[in-house]
Design a protein around this motif. Structure first.
Motif, PDB file in Angstrom:
ATOM      1  N   CYS A  49      31.444  47.106  43.139  1.00  9.88           N
ATOM      2  CA  CYS A  49      32.918  47.101  43.444  1.00  9.88           C
ATOM      3  C   CYS A  49      32.926  48.193  41.686  1.00  9.88           C
ATOM      4  N   ASP A  52      32.837  51.622  42.789  1.00  9.70           N
ATOM      5  CA  ASP A  52      32.540  52.754  43.735  1.00  9.70           C
ATOM      6  C   ASP A  52      32.466  52.338  44.579  1.00  9.70           C
ATOM      7  N   HIS A  55      34.586  48.072  47.699  1.00 13.75           N
ATOM      8  CA  HIS A  55      36.211  47.781  47.598  1.00 13.75           C
ATOM      9  C   HIS A  55      36.480  46.881  48.194  1.00 13.75           C
ATOM     10  N   CYS A  69      33.116  51.355  51.191  1.00 10.33           N
ATOM     11  CA  CYS A  69      34.186  52.787  50.515  1.00 10.33           C
ATOM     12  C   CYS A  69      33.551  54.104  51.421  1.00 10.33           C
ATOM     13  N   ASN A 112      45.816  50.721  41.409  1.00 14.61           N
ATOM     14  CA  ASN A 112      45.277  50.732  42.572  1.00 14.61           C
ATOM     15  C   ASN A 112      46.632  50.113  42.973  1.00 14.61           C
TER      16      ASN A 112
END
Length: 125
Positions: A49, A52, A55, A69, A112
């Motif tokens: 996470c 990236d 997620h 992702c 977010n």
């Protein structure tokens, strides 16, 4: 950040890459063919996470799910703020790769967004 690749990371990443839907830590633990303790799985998921690679989706009941992702077909970048759909029949969560339109009052900066829709998925209906 450049991190060392390990068999544990590779196993978790391959599992997430092969899944069409987001997976909970419990589902990941059950699906792995190698023996990895729960704390290590959680640590690897959190690092993914941070980097990236995946997620985190927090469902309305507080349970956490993780997904790779991915880019939309018509997008050049990963859609950062998108809806998720949780099926009440099969209890899976998937990313809906459409941009989220929202507005916030002046002076607020969104960093977010966590949007989970619930209902019955295409496979179950």
């Amino acid at each position: 950040m450049n991190r060392r690749n390990t068999p544990t990371k590779e196993a978790i990443l391959n599992l997430l890459l092969s899944s069409r839907k987001a997976l909970s830590q419990d589902a990941i633990e059950r699906a792995l063919t190698i023996n990895i303790n729960r704390a290590t799985i959680y640590r690897v998921l959190n690092r993914f996470c941070e980097d990236d690679i995946i997620h985190k989706i927090v469902a309305e009941d507080g349970k956490q799910y993780f997904a790779i992702c991915k880019k939309c077909e018509n997008q050049e970048e990963v859609v950062q703020h998108h809806f998720h759909f949780r099926c009440l029949s099969c209890d899976t969560i998937e990313c809906l790769q459409v941009p989220v339109a929202y507005s916030v009052p002046n002076g607020y900066e969104v960093q977010n967004a966590n949007c989970v829709l619930t209902g019955v998925c295409n496979d179950c209906s």
